[in-house]
Motif scaffolding. Structure first.
Motif, PDB file in Angstrom:
ATOM      1  N   GLY A   1       0.680  -1.175   0.404  1.00  0.00           N
ATOM      2  CA  GLY A   1      -0.240  -0.066   0.265  1.00  0.00           C
ATOM      3  C   GLY A   1       0.340   1.438  -0.055  1.00  0.00           C
ATOM      4  O   GLY A   1       0.168   2.255   0.094  1.00  0.00           O
ATOM      5  N   VAL A   2       2.240   1.218  -0.074  1.00  0.00           N
ATOM      6  CA  VAL A   2       2.946   2.135   0.422  1.00  0.00           C
ATOM      7  C   VAL A   2       3.425   3.343  -0.915  1.00  0.00           C
ATOM      8  O   VAL A   2       3.268   3.978  -1.478  1.00  0.00           O
TER       9      VAL A   2
ATOM     10  N   GLY B   1     -10.103  -4.048   3.782  1.00  0.00           N
ATOM     11  CA  GLY B   1      -8.599  -4.812   3.906  1.00  0.00           C
ATOM     12  C   GLY B   1      -6.986  -3.950   4.084  1.00  0.00           C
ATOM     13  O   GLY B   1      -6.067  -3.972   3.392  1.00  0.00           O
ATOM     14  N   GLN B   2      -7.576  -2.081   3.584  1.00  0.00           N
ATOM     15  CA  GLN B   2      -6.313  -1.725   3.989  1.00  0.00           C
ATOM     16  C   GLN B   2      -5.098  -1.590   4.541  1.00  0.00           C
ATOM     17  O   GLN B   2      -4.134  -1.428   4.925  1.00  0.00           O
TER      18      GLN B   2
ATOM     19  N   HIS C   1     -12.918   6.204   4.974  1.00  0.00           N
ATOM     20  CA  HIS C   1     -12.314   7.789   5.377  1.00  0.00           C
ATOM     21  C   HIS C   1     -13.225   8.566   4.591  1.00  0.00           C
ATOM     22  O   HIS C   1     -13.093   9.745   4.894  1.00  0.00           O
TER      23      HIS C   1
ATOM     24  N   ILE D   1      -6.904   5.361  -0.562  1.00  0.00           N
ATOM     25  CA  ILE D   1      -6.636   3.893   0.858  1.00  0.00           C
ATOM     26  C   ILE D   1      -7.997   4.653   1.813  1.00  0.00           C
ATOM     27  O   ILE D   1      -8.181   3.866   2.294  1.00  0.00           O
TER      28      ILE D   1
ATOM     29  N   GLU E   1      -5.094   7.650  13.656  1.00  0.00           N
ATOM     30  CA  GLU E   1      -5.524   9.071  13.602  1.00  0.00           C
ATOM     31  C   GLU E   1      -6.933   8.756  14.649  1.00  0.00           C
ATOM     32  O   GLU E   1      -7.872   9.255  15.552  1.00  0.00           O
TER      33      GLU E   1
ATOM     34  N   LEU F   1     -12.887  -6.832  21.438  1.00  0.00           N
ATOM     35  CA  LEU F   1     -14.180  -6.896  20.499  1.00  0.00           C
ATOM     36  C   LEU F   1     -13.354  -8.877  20.609  1.00  0.00           C
ATOM     37  O   LEU F   1     -11.595  -8.862  21.021  1.00  0.00           O
TER      38      LEU F   1
ATOM     39  N   ILE G   1     -18.422  -7.955  15.711  1.00  0.00           N
ATOM     40  CA  ILE G   1     -17.767  -7.498  14.985  1.00  0.00           C
ATOM     41  C   ILE G   1     -18.806  -5.740  15.349  1.00  0.00           C
ATOM     42  O   ILE G   1     -19.687  -5.756  15.981  1.00  0.00           O
TER      43      ILE G   1
HETATM   44  C1  LIG Z   1       0.530   2.479   3.200  1.00  0.00           C
HETATM   45  C2  LIG Z   1      -1.085   2.840   4.382  1.00  0.00           C
HETATM   46  C3  LIG Z   1      -0.165   4.071   4.746  1.00  0.00           C
HETATM   47  C4  LIG Z   1      -1.360   3.718   6.041  1.00  0.00           C
HETATM   48  N1  LIG Z   1      -1.542   5.538   6.839  1.00  0.00           N
HETATM   49  C5  LIG Z   1      -2.176   5.919   7.679  1.00  0.00           C
HETATM   50  C6  LIG Z   1      -2.987   6.978   8.964  1.00  0.00           C
HETATM   51  O1  LIG Z   1      -1.645   7.420   8.914  1.00  0.00           O
HETATM   52  N2  LIG Z   1      -3.037   6.407   9.659  1.00  0.00           N
HETATM   53  C7  LIG Z   1      -3.711   5.975   9.874  1.00  0.00           C
HETATM   54  O2  LIG Z   1      -5.080   5.916  11.039  1.00  0.00           O
HETATM   55  N3  LIG Z   1      -4.232   4.532   9.307  1.00  0.00           N
HETATM   56  C8  LIG Z   1      -3.321   4.257   7.979  1.00  0.00           C
HETATM   57  N4  LIG Z   1      -3.136   3.417   7.316  1.00  0.00           N
HETATM   58  C9  LIG Z   1      -4.826   2.071   7.590  1.00  0.00           C
HETATM   59  C10 LIG Z   1      -5.899   2.828   6.807  1.00  0.00           C
HETATM   60  O3  LIG Z   1      -6.208   3.536   7.790  1.00  0.00           O
HETATM   61  C11 LIG Z   1      -6.870   1.160   6.568  1.00  0.00           C
HETATM   62  O4  LIG Z   1      -8.181   1.345   6.557  1.00  0.00           O
HETATM   63  C12 LIG Z   1      -7.407   0.899   8.943  1.00  0.00           C
HETATM   64  O5  LIG Z   1      -6.204   1.056   9.683  1.00  0.00           O
HETATM   65  C13 LIG Z   1      -7.948  -0.638   8.626  1.00  0.00           C
HETATM   66  O6  LIG Z   1      -9.814  -0.092   7.752  1.00  0.00           O
HETATM   67  P1  LIG Z   1     -10.017  -1.059   7.484  1.00  0.00           P
HETATM   68  O7  LIG Z   1     -10.994  -0.984   6.530  1.00  0.00           O
HETATM   69  O8  LIG Z   1      -8.978  -1.218   5.585  1.00  0.00           O
HETATM   70  O9  LIG Z   1      -9.200  -2.747   7.732  1.00  0.00           O
HETATM   71  P2  LIG Z   1      -9.432  -4.039   7.413  1.00  0.00           P
HETATM   72  O10 LIG Z   1      -7.940  -3.650   7.240  1.00  0.00           O
HETATM   73  O11 LIG Z   1     -10.383  -4.800   6.867  1.00  0.00           O
HETATM   74  O12 LIG Z   1      -9.100  -4.824   8.933  1.00  0.00           O
HETATM   75  C14 LIG Z   1      -8.243  -3.912   9.678  1.00  0.00           C
HETATM   76  C15 LIG Z   1      -8.551  -5.328  10.628  1.00  0.00           C
HETATM   77  O13 LIG Z   1      -9.954  -5.077  11.816  1.00  0.00           O
HETATM   78  C16 LIG Z   1     -10.230  -6.061  11.696  1.00  0.00           C
HETATM   79  N5  LIG Z   1     -11.921  -5.671  11.094  1.00  0.00           N
HETATM   80  C17 LIG Z   1     -12.014  -4.474  10.234  1.00  0.00           C
HETATM   81  N6  LIG Z   1     -13.518  -4.263  10.340  1.00  0.00           N
HETATM   82  C18 LIG Z   1     -13.982  -4.749  11.571  1.00  0.00           C
HETATM   83  C19 LIG Z   1     -14.762  -4.756  11.925  1.00  0.00           C
HETATM   84  N7  LIG Z   1     -16.376  -4.165  11.951  1.00  0.00           N
HETATM   85  N8  LIG Z   1     -15.631  -5.594  13.149  1.00  0.00           N
HETATM   86  C20 LIG Z   1     -14.910  -6.485  13.941  1.00  0.00           C
HETATM   87  N9  LIG Z   1     -13.079  -6.353  13.261  1.00  0.00           N
HETATM   88  C21 LIG Z   1     -12.873  -5.813  12.051  1.00  0.00           C
HETATM   89  C22 LIG Z   1      -9.932  -6.779  10.252  1.00  0.00           C
HETATM   90  O14 LIG Z   1      -9.993  -8.775  10.681  1.00  0.00           O
HETATM   91  C23 LIG Z   1      -8.359  -7.039  10.742  1.00  0.00           C
HETATM   92  O15 LIG Z   1      -8.086  -7.804  11.642  1.00  0.00           O
HETATM   93  C24 LIG Z   1      -2.610   3.457   6.636  1.00  0.00           C
HETATM   94  C25 LIG Z   1      -2.539   2.169   5.172  1.00  0.00           C
HETATM   95  C26 LIG Z   1      -1.579   1.962   4.378  1.00  0.00           C
HETATM   96  C27 LIG Z   1      -1.196   0.753   3.611  1.00  0.00           C
END
Ligand SMILES: Cc1cc2nc3c(=O)[nH]c(=O)nc-3n(C[C@H](O)[C@H](O)[C@H](O)COP(=O)(O)OP(=O)(O)OC[C@H]3O[C@@H](n4cnc5c(N)ncnc54)[C@H](O)[C@@H]3O)c2cc1C
Ligand code: FES
Ligand code: FES
Lengths: 166, 277
Positions: free
Chosen positions: A50-51, B34-35, B78, B106, B124, B161, B166
């Motif tokens: 993702g970077v 998934g991020q 986001h 992202i 954050e 959790l 969920i």
């Molecule tokens: C390059 C890069 C830079 C980033 N920089 C930042 C940043 O500066 N600041 C920041 O805050 N974030 C940052 N992130 C993270 C980003 O904000 C992600 O979106 C967030 O951390 C996870 O959200 P997601 O929906 O993608 O969760 P997922 O990746 O789908 O899940 C993350 C985890 O949470 C669990 N989960 C997800 N949703 C639920 C739910 N509803 N109930 C129970 N468990 C759940 C999953 O099982 C997994 O373990 C960055 C990511 C990347 C790739």
């Protein structure tokens, strides 16, 4: 493993306007699917966490990281890659501006740059350079130093705004 | 390296998702945006997960209000939070946070529920929901629970959790008319995780200060809050530096983090009062 969870998943989607049906491995990300199964090698898999942004493609109208989405999640999706956006001329002006301004050297980052930039340009108007930089901050280029890339995007924003007004 | 998932299943609704998690024998893993998860899978930090893809459950997405509170569905991205008019009016802290999170692509897929469940101490949203005194809503096989943000974050990547639960939504009190909220942080480059960050909320009941990237979970700076309530900024800065225990790592030393935490508090207060620092 229980029956509920599949090691292989059937998906039906549209890629660059064409209907595609495929059976994909559960953990395969979208870029490996596009490159290895469909032969669409425009989007690159580089850091795969993702970077770098080299894998940026358009899914359901939004620019996303292809390496952070699973192919299994694409069922019903509308996917556009740099190939499709080139063939239908969506980004022709942007590509011309990249060439004119030397906004690429090795070209590895370019497909991702184009898809990210197109998302910003599609919002319309002429974004400030700071806004262009911020929008493109998730796309790494190891060659150009970015100045030319920002120039090219700004140029296209002006051209398109001019056309929209004339 | 390539990811190796144990299997994949798409959930149609919340009940279906919980049922599937329950049948996964402890290997179940919720997939939202998934991020964070797919990145971890690609790096093989996690293998063999039985993925329960909740991303199509539309009931878990979106922002609504009632008289006193705002409700944000777990799957709200986001990007949506960054542009939502209700958020802008009633929880501007979250909108400011979005601008600091990663990059546009992202933010298009990352969800607030995912960010909270992931519980990265450098993220954050966890610090924001602490400062806003939000409630985190979860549903599992045994029913629903409402968990105060204060009790939700336990350790790095560990929360209240349970494996079959969920996160469905957060609710937070709407900002009062004269309430102020601000987020300050220090990053080396746009979109990077912050070296340290601070949320400040000033409402009728008093000040709330939370920090990110200064410990193994987001923290509420209770001593600093008490000093701010008493109108003593210098005292608050000293108390803040004393009450946190930041780590040293390749990004920054503990001493530097402690120092900038105090600087961020002064900047936040200046932002509220309109003064320049
Ligand atoms: C390059 C890069 C830079 C980033 N920089 C930042 C940043 O500066 N600041 C920041 O805050 N974030 C940052 N992130 C993270 C980003 O904000 C992600 O979106 C967030 O951390 C996870 O959200 P997601 O929906 O993608 O969760 P997922 O990746 O789908 O899940 C993350 C985890 O949470 C669990 N989960 C997800 N949703 C639920 C739910 N509803 N109930 C129970 N468990 C759940 C999953 O099982 C997994 O373990 C960055 C990511 C990347 C790739
Ligand atoms: S390969 Fe996807 S961001 Fe680098
Ligand atoms: S042109 Fe070589 S990485 Fe950008």
């Amino acid at each position: 493993m229980s029956e509920i969870f599949r090691a292989q998943v059937d998906i039906d989607l549209r890629v660059n306007g064409e209907q595609v049906a495929a059976r994909v491995i559960a953990g395969q990300h979208v870029i490996d699917f596009l490159r290895e199964e469909l032969g669409l090698t425009g989007a690159h898999a580089s850091c795969e966490h993702g970077v770098c942004g080299a894998c940026t493609i358009r899914v359901n109208g939004q620019a996303v990281r292809g390496c952070l989405m699973l192919a299994a999640q694409l069922d019903g999706a509308e996917v556009w890659t740099v190939e499709g956006l080139s063939d239908n001329n969506t980004i022709r002006d942007l590509q011309d501006a990249f060439v004119a301004r030397n906004a690429l050297q090795c070209g590895f980052c370019t497909p991702g740059m184009l898809v990210s930039a197109e998302e910003l340009l599609a919002q319309g108007g002429i974004p400030e350079r700071g806004k262009i930089r911020e929008h493109m901050s998730g796309n790494y280029c190891r060659c150009t130093g970015y100045e030319a890339i920002v120039d090219a995007i700004e140029t296209v924003a002006r051209q398109r705004a001019g056309k929209a007004n004339s | 390296m390539k990811a190796s998932a144990g299997g994949y299943a798409r959930a149609n609704d919340l009940g279906h998702a919980i049922e599937m998690l329950g049948s996964a024998d402890g290997m179940g893993r919720v997939l939202a945006g998934g991020q964070s998860l797919v990145a971890a899978m690609n790096m093989r930090l996690t293998t063999g997960d039985l993925l329960v893809d909740i991303s199509r459950i539309s009931a878990l997405s979106g922002i609504t209000e009632d008289a006193a509170s705002l409700r944000i569905g777990a799957l709200t991205s986001h990007a949506e939070i960054g542009t939502d008019p209700l958020v802008r009016t009633y929880a501007p802290l979250l909108r400011d946070a979005v601008a600091c999170i990663a990059h546009a692509a992202i933010r298009n897929r990352g969800t607030i529920g995912g960010a909270l469940a992931h519980a990265d101490p450098a993220a954050e949203f966890p610090a924001c929901v602490l400062a806003l005194d939000a409630t985190i809503h979860v549903t599992g096989r045994d029913g629903k629970r409402a968990i105060p943000a204060d009790d939700f974050f336990h350790e790095v990547f560990e929360t209240a959790l349970q494996p079959d639960e969920i996160l469905t939504a957060i609710t937070l009190p709407k900002a009062e008319r004269d309430e102020r909220q601000t987020l300050q942080e220090v990053t080396r480059r746009s979109g990077d995780y912050a070296l340290a960050g601070l949320c400040l909320v000033r409402r009728r009941a008093g000040h709330r200060v939370s920090l990110l990237s200064v410990g193994s979970r987001p923290v509420l700076a209770r001593h600093a809050m008490a000093h701010l309530d008493a109108g003593d900024i210098d005292g608050a800065v000293a108390a803040l530096r004393a009450e946190i225990d930041p780590p040293s790592d390749t990004q920054a030393s503990a001493g530097y983090r402690r120092h900038i935490a105090g600087v961020l508090l002064r900047r936040a207060m200046a932002d509220l009062t309109g003064e320049k620092t």
